[in-house]
Design an enzyme around this catalytic site. Sequence first.
Site: not given
Length: 312
Positions: A109, A136, A139, A227, A267, A295
Amino acid sequence: MSNRSLISIADLSPEEIVALLDRAEDLKAERSGRGGCAFGDRLPLAGKSVAMIFEKPSTRTRVSLEVAATELGGHPLYLSANELQLGRGETIGDTARVLSRYVHGITARVFSHRTVEELAAHSSVPVINALSDQEHPLQILADMMTIREHFGYLEGLRIAWIGDGNNVCNSLILASAMLNMRMIVASPRGYEPKGQILERARELGGVPEITAEPSEAAHDADVLVTDTWISMGDEAEEAERLRSFSGYQINQRILEIAGRDAIVMHCLPAHRGQEITDEVMDGPQSVVLEEAENRLHTSKAVLEWMVGRRPL
């Protein structure tokens, strides 16, 4: 399978995405006790370690990956930027080559997409993008699982993204193209998805649509997605971004423009009252918590396949 990495959601084929979603559903059912044993006689990550590099802090990404690796029988190693020699000038290539001698997989990450690309280029074990400034993919697998759980299918659904054309948006655009979903993005001018992402989506068979009008994107949408307007690394632009994104909020008015059975996704973490209202996020059409839970299950499917070498 060969020693593959997952840097972009487009590194997967449509068939592989569907197979991972199918497997994640089995793993979810097994964990809840509704199904049989998902692993047979042996845990797929038994005796294996996974290095988990975190330049950015996280709640869902860290917990879902650590729990996933542990429940698969593996040993997750959390490595913050301060715990690696990267902070003292070691090259990304050297870090990747050394970690490859110790572990069986690497998740990362990171701030820069180039970092995860370099890790993959120099690693002899699979590297999984757990977030970069460009994509991502983990996700989006959870998002697709959540959408399919609700509707029973993916093809033909209309997805409306309202807000910043960021990394999550990029991966969603690509996945929508591969899975024959219609995607329309409403972003303020200057914050739209990058041209290279739109071009790649077209190469994958998609026709992403871009507008500056949230109501146009939301019209008859099956899925509303947003988001945060201010991602990690964008804090210096906070005042400017708050001005630019005023009006790009998923609220009850926008929800009423969408399809009658539309679902709402985010998310997380959410800045309630900015990109989404409490009324919508806590309302009956929100699947935000299901999305967060998934997830875990999609991460297990990916780790089992890429690190545990289980065929799809």
